[in-house]
Design an enzyme around this catalytic site. Sequence first.
Site, PDB file in Angstrom:
ATOM      1  N   GLU A  86      28.329 -54.630  70.447  1.00 38.10           N
ATOM      2  CA  GLU A  86      28.947 -55.947  70.353  1.00 38.10           C
ATOM      3  C   GLU A  86      30.435 -55.830  70.035  1.00 38.10           C
ATOM      4  O   GLU A  86      30.840 -55.057  69.178  1.00 38.10           O
ATOM      5  CB  GLU A  86      28.250 -56.780  69.274  1.00 38.10           C
ATOM      6  N   ARG A  96      18.592 -70.929  66.346  1.00 35.38           N
ATOM      7  CA  ARG A  96      17.719 -71.575  67.336  1.00 35.38           C
ATOM      8  C   ARG A  96      16.320 -71.780  66.793  1.00 35.38           C
ATOM      9  O   ARG A  96      15.640 -72.767  67.109  1.00 35.38           O
ATOM     10  CB  ARG A  96      17.679 -70.718  68.609  1.00 35.38           C
ATOM     11  N   CYS A 149      21.347 -61.541  63.453  1.00 38.34           N
ATOM     12  CA  CYS A 149      22.110 -60.373  63.912  1.00 38.34           C
ATOM     13  C   CYS A 149      23.604 -60.600  63.727  1.00 38.34           C
ATOM     14  O   CYS A 149      24.313 -59.782  63.130  1.00 38.34           O
ATOM     15  CB  CYS A 149      21.797 -60.073  65.374  1.00 38.34           C
ATOM     16  N   HIS A 174      23.012 -54.320  70.019  1.00 37.91           N
ATOM     17  CA  HIS A 174      21.728 -54.904  70.397  1.00 37.91           C
ATOM     18  C   HIS A 174      20.998 -53.958  71.351  1.00 37.91           C
ATOM     19  O   HIS A 174      21.625 -53.304  72.192  1.00 37.91           O
ATOM     20  CB  HIS A 174      21.923 -56.256  71.083  1.00 37.91           C
TER      21      HIS A 174
END
Length: 222
Positions: A86, A96, A149, A174
């Site tokens: 990332e 979410r 994360c 990831h």
Amino acid sequence: MAVAAKPLNVLLTGFEPFEQEAINPSWEAVRMLDGWKTGPATVHARLVPCVFGDALDTLNRAMDELKPRLVVCIGQAGGRAELTPERVAINIDDARVPDNHHRQPIDVPVVPGAPAAYFSTLPIKAIVRELRAAGVPASVSNSAGTFVCNHLFYGLMHRIALHADAGVRGGFIHIPYLPEQAARFAGAPSLPLDMLVNALRITVTTALAVKHDVRETGGQLH
């Protein structure tokens, strides 16, 4: 009398399972490297809860204990087909789904009053280059999401930026599902555990060796 050299510790973290999964590939891969040595460095693996706040508490305790020179946090990204270092962590929690303690922050800063974002200090493009050279699918990611994360990634980079850990490099990667997870979802990509473990070895050795990242394309149109 010679003074003993300080240990060169590397901290790898992986998450516990979440969202009805029985396993999390990040922890399955990370725990295989606990105690692994590369040159003067020793890897230490730590399991992180998939819980806002608690994840950062666990990371901070591990960093206080180990005083690592390198920290790489690993997380699951179901649906991705590659390892994705990332590029940037953003200062927002926008869940979410609830975390493992049923917390679901929405539009809440990770650290109130802190900068909007931090860049990884890992050599992310060099890592991608070395992974691809070893036959591991990899690419730079420009979004770590807004779940736990990113929360952990941002908290790590904020700590480093505050100079609480001078000279420490850190970032987040990831990884895809394991095959046994992907089997539950038609068409979902996956990578085998042995490839993921080898990829993390390459990541650690590259991050320790490369002080200045390579300059090559890693951008995306969308």
